[in-house]
Design a protein around this motif. Sequence first.
Motif, PDB file in Angstrom:
ATOM      1  N   GLU A 136       0.823  -1.210   0.000  1.00  0.00           N
ATOM      2  CA  GLU A 136       0.000   0.000   0.000  1.00  0.00           C
ATOM      3  C   GLU A 136       0.855   1.256   0.000  1.00  0.00           C
ATOM      4  O   GLU A 136       0.339   2.361   0.154  1.00  0.00           O
ATOM      5  CB  GLU A 136      -0.931  -0.010   1.220  1.00  0.00           C
ATOM      6  CG  GLU A 136      -1.958  -1.117   1.157  1.00  0.00           C
ATOM      7  CD  GLU A 136      -2.720  -1.307   2.474  1.00  0.00           C
ATOM      8  OE1 GLU A 136      -3.759  -1.967   2.460  1.00  0.00           O
ATOM      9  OE2 GLU A 136      -2.261  -0.800   3.521  1.00  0.00           O
ATOM     10  N   SER A 137       2.156   1.081  -0.126  1.00  0.00           N
ATOM     11  CA  SER A 137       3.097   2.204  -0.155  1.00  0.00           C
ATOM     12  C   SER A 137       3.122   2.995   1.148  1.00  0.00           C
ATOM     13  O   SER A 137       3.567   4.133   1.165  1.00  0.00           O
ATOM     14  CB  SER A 137       2.802   3.162  -1.312  1.00  0.00           C
ATOM     15  OG  SER A 137       2.902   2.477  -2.539  1.00  0.00           O
ATOM     16  N   ALA A 138       2.635   2.384   2.213  1.00  0.00           N
ATOM     17  CA  ALA A 138       2.731   3.057   3.503  1.00  0.00           C
ATOM     18  C   ALA A 138       4.151   2.919   4.051  1.00  0.00           C
ATOM     19  O   ALA A 138       4.642   3.794   4.764  1.00  0.00           O
ATOM     20  CB  ALA A 138       1.729   2.463   4.487  1.00  0.00           C
ATOM     21  N   PHE A 139       4.794   1.841   3.722  1.00  0.00           N
ATOM     22  CA  PHE A 139       6.225   1.664   3.980  1.00  0.00           C
ATOM     23  C   PHE A 139       6.937   1.388   2.666  1.00  0.00           C
ATOM     24  O   PHE A 139       6.295   1.010   1.669  1.00  0.00           O
ATOM     25  CB  PHE A 139       6.472   0.494   4.945  1.00  0.00           C
ATOM     26  CG  PHE A 139       6.116   0.779   6.366  1.00  0.00           C
ATOM     27  CD1 PHE A 139       6.978   1.500   7.179  1.00  0.00           C
ATOM     28  CD2 PHE A 139       4.927   0.327   6.900  1.00  0.00           C
ATOM     29  CE1 PHE A 139       6.645   1.764   8.497  1.00  0.00           C
ATOM     30  CE2 PHE A 139       4.590   0.594   8.223  1.00  0.00           C
ATOM     31  CZ  PHE A 139       5.452   1.315   9.017  1.00  0.00           C
ATOM     32  N   ASN A 142      18.251  -3.547   0.225  1.00  0.00           N
ATOM     33  CA  ASN A 142      19.017  -4.494   1.028  1.00  0.00           C
ATOM     34  C   ASN A 142      18.159  -5.170   2.078  1.00  0.00           C
ATOM     35  O   ASN A 142      17.919  -6.362   2.037  1.00  0.00           O
ATOM     36  CB  ASN A 142      20.168  -3.776   1.722  1.00  0.00           C
ATOM     37  CG  ASN A 142      21.134  -3.240   0.696  1.00  0.00           C
ATOM     38  OD1 ASN A 142      21.175  -3.721  -0.413  1.00  0.00           O
ATOM     39  ND2 ASN A 142      21.880  -2.244   1.076  1.00  0.00           N
ATOM     40  N   ARG A 143      17.689  -4.344   2.983  1.00  0.00           N
ATOM     41  CA  ARG A 143      17.047  -4.947   4.147  1.00  0.00           C
ATOM     42  C   ARG A 143      16.066  -3.962   4.766  1.00  0.00           C
ATOM     43  O   ARG A 143      16.146  -2.781   4.533  1.00  0.00           O
ATOM     44  CB  ARG A 143      18.128  -5.258   5.170  1.00  0.00           C
ATOM     45  CG  ARG A 143      17.749  -6.294   6.123  1.00  0.00           C
ATOM     46  CD  ARG A 143      17.881  -7.712   5.556  1.00  0.00           C
ATOM     47  NE  ARG A 143      18.703  -8.507   6.420  1.00  0.00           N
ATOM     48  CZ  ARG A 143      19.997  -8.653   6.274  1.00  0.00           C
ATOM     49  NH1 ARG A 143      20.604  -8.066   5.280  1.00  0.00           N
ATOM     50  NH2 ARG A 143      20.682  -9.389   7.106  1.00  0.00           N
ATOM     51  N   SER A 144      15.160  -4.481   5.528  1.00  0.00           N
ATOM     52  CA  SER A 144      14.291  -3.672   6.386  1.00  0.00           C
ATOM     53  C   SER A 144      13.369  -2.724   5.628  1.00  0.00           C
ATOM     54  O   SER A 144      13.566  -2.431   4.460  1.00  0.00           O
ATOM     55  CB  SER A 144      15.138  -2.863   7.358  1.00  0.00           C
ATOM     56  OG  SER A 144      15.674  -1.717   6.731  1.00  0.00           O
ATOM     57  N   VAL A 145      12.341  -2.296   6.320  1.00  0.00           N
ATOM     58  CA  VAL A 145      11.392  -1.354   5.740  1.00  0.00           C
ATOM     59  C   VAL A 145      11.553  -0.004   6.424  1.00  0.00           C
ATOM     60  O   VAL A 145      12.048   0.083   7.530  1.00  0.00           O
ATOM     61  CB  VAL A 145       9.934  -1.844   5.924  1.00  0.00           C
ATOM     62  CG1 VAL A 145       9.724  -3.161   5.232  1.00  0.00           C
ATOM     63  CG2 VAL A 145       9.590  -1.934   7.388  1.00  0.00           C
ATOM     64  N   ARG A 146      11.105   1.031   5.746  1.00  0.00           N
ATOM     65  CA  ARG A 146      11.149   2.354   6.353  1.00  0.00           C
ATOM     66  C   ARG A 146       9.939   3.169   5.898  1.00  0.00           C
ATOM     67  O   ARG A 146       9.321   2.892   4.880  1.00  0.00           O
ATOM     68  CB  ARG A 146      12.423   3.089   5.957  1.00  0.00           C
ATOM     69  CG  ARG A 146      12.483   3.399   4.483  1.00  0.00           C
ATOM     70  CD  ARG A 146      13.616   4.360   4.167  1.00  0.00           C
ATOM     71  NE  ARG A 146      13.612   4.652   2.735  1.00  0.00           N
ATOM     72  CZ  ARG A 146      14.475   5.451   2.133  1.00  0.00           C
ATOM     73  NH1 ARG A 146      15.423   6.032   2.853  1.00  0.00           N
ATOM     74  NH2 ARG A 146      14.403   5.692   0.846  1.00  0.00           N
ATOM     75  N   VAL A 147       9.622   4.175   6.687  1.00  0.00           N
ATOM     76  CA  VAL A 147       8.603   5.128   6.287  1.00  0.00           C
ATOM     77  C   VAL A 147       9.189   5.962   5.152  1.00  0.00           C
ATOM     78  O   VAL A 147      10.300   6.470   5.281  1.00  0.00           O
ATOM     79  CB  VAL A 147       8.226   6.046   7.468  1.00  0.00           C
ATOM     80  CG1 VAL A 147       7.151   7.028   7.042  1.00  0.00           C
ATOM     81  CG2 VAL A 147       7.776   5.219   8.653  1.00  0.00           C
ATOM     82  N   PRO A 148       8.476   6.073   4.028  1.00  0.00           N
ATOM     83  CA  PRO A 148       9.049   6.796   2.892  1.00  0.00           C
ATOM     84  C   PRO A 148       9.440   8.219   3.279  1.00  0.00           C
ATOM     85  O   PRO A 148       8.641   8.933   3.888  1.00  0.00           O
ATOM     86  CB  PRO A 148       7.901   6.811   1.872  1.00  0.00           C
ATOM     87  CG  PRO A 148       7.036   5.687   2.251  1.00  0.00           C
ATOM     88  CD  PRO A 148       7.159   5.537   3.737  1.00  0.00           C
ATOM     89  N   PRO A 149      10.654   8.628   2.978  1.00  0.00           N
ATOM     90  CA  PRO A 149      11.055   9.996   3.282  1.00  0.00           C
ATOM     91  C   PRO A 149      10.210  10.976   2.478  1.00  0.00           C
ATOM     92  O   PRO A 149       9.703  10.645   1.399  1.00  0.00           O
ATOM     93  CB  PRO A 149      12.524  10.059   2.840  1.00  0.00           C
ATOM     94  CG  PRO A 149      12.908   8.687   2.476  1.00  0.00           C
ATOM     95  CD  PRO A 149      11.683   7.870   2.298  1.00  0.00           C
TER      96      PRO A 149
END
Lengths: 249, 249
Positions: A64-67, A72-79
Amino acid sequence: MAPTRPTRDPADTSLRAQVYESLRQALTAGRFRPGQKLTFRFVADALGVSLTPVREALRRLVAESAFEMQPNRSVRVPPMTRAKVLELRDIRMAVEGLAAEKAAANATRQQVAALRRTALEIAAARSRGDSATDREKVREFHFALYSIAEQPTLMRLIEGLWLQTGPYMNLLYPDFVSRPRGPQMRARVMRALQAHDAPAARAEIEDDIRQTLTYVADLADEQGNIRPAPPLASKPRGTFRATASLELH
Amino acid sequence: MAPTRPTRDPADTSLRAQVYESLRQALTAGRFRPGQKLTFRFVADALGVSLTPVREALRRLVAESAFEMQPNRSVRVPPMTRAKVLELRDIRMAVEGLAAEKAAANATRQQVAALRRTALEIAAARSRGDSATDREKVREFHFALYSIAEQPTLMRLIEGLWLQTGPYMNLLYPDFVSRPRGPQMRARVMRALQAHDAPAARAEIEDDIRQTLTYVADLADEQGNIRPAPPLASKPRGTFRATASLELH
DNA sequence: CAATCAGGTTTGTGATCACAAACGAGCCGA
DNA sequence: TCGGCTCGTTTGTGATCACAAACCTGATTG
């Protein structure tokens, strides 16, 4: 018309759904900073569940493009970037404008009355400086409005778009919301609904989104992208990690 | 503008991504009937992988509304209803119209030339009755057009909408596509792009979507909802099950 | 003959484990 | 002092297992 099948099924008691709801709520309430990184195991530990439901919840949020999934690794909140906020602005104007049009065609007196009650709750929260319920009630107003259109697919689309803009909306407080623009817009929208004036309803919603997200976009390059992001790993490596309380349910 | 981060990352070699791609392609090519049910284990067996990547791929497709999760069990291709097709029609007109506008502002001569090549390939495929590559190239034309807008978020949104309309597009063949409407529309769109005439580009795309999906909607109640759906369970219970070949990659 | 109930079977869910790739801290050498 | 290397650790991935709920089939009963 088929009964509106909600994206978030309240009858779904699976752990996956609960994890999803926790993260979604944290995101919508702006409890994650843009650029914030999260590991699967951190979320699993914080919520006391295994990796399995966490993976599925996080992957759904990525879909859903929320993250964002990092290569490489891990998810993040889109800057937050200026271009992206402007893109979301134009999309939301088109989609929510459509919803407002359809809502104007359908609206009953009772539905407008319910909107008016929510508008009063917003004013009350705002006057006592309660920005948390302010945000919550603003969301409630918009979604109550769009739900009048009775278009489930459109509704889900809008939910997805709000999820993407959610983390940025903290920037509106306290300066932007103190303007008298919001209450006036809500009054005019309700008038348009009552008159079944679809173009007017669309114009009000479009203006609201344009002004709000243009304001956010202008802050984009200064804020949001500055912090490189604290990792937020599985083990409480540092001293504190109460950045965002992720309570289950 | 950040480099367009595609929804389907070709660098992603995970099994999950391959399963996702297989199902997506089958769906886009119309190889599943609306209402078709699928079990996790069936997909896992058909593709020779364990349940884990299948779950994540299917759940992502559910998040994208390409499949529906039944309250009890199993996923299915959403049945076609007239109301839903009309809803998707209006949404796609708004969103893809926006993309066409932005594309018209950006388009270079080379990009229009590339579109023209694709348009010729469509004509060639159509003249020899090859509806499979016809569909594929029509999709390619539209997405090449939208990608000129250079709006990654918008692009992802449109991909999601096409995924939802995909299973219904079989109904256009062979009657609807035989009309001269399509080639004319593509010629006019390319002219509008060349002239940087954003409103004209939007109008062409809107007309195309309106006519296409109105046609589909008019078939909705007759076809699509008739068949109750063969289960398609994990073990090849009946005699045959080669309904849709789900090859990995 | 139709509705019901019991049994076994299918199916999604969540936890756990093994593993390889990526990461990161510390060491070494220029 | 700084850049590159190494090795232990972290982290996502995929397979497997146990389990409960839903499903299906067929016998039983009114």
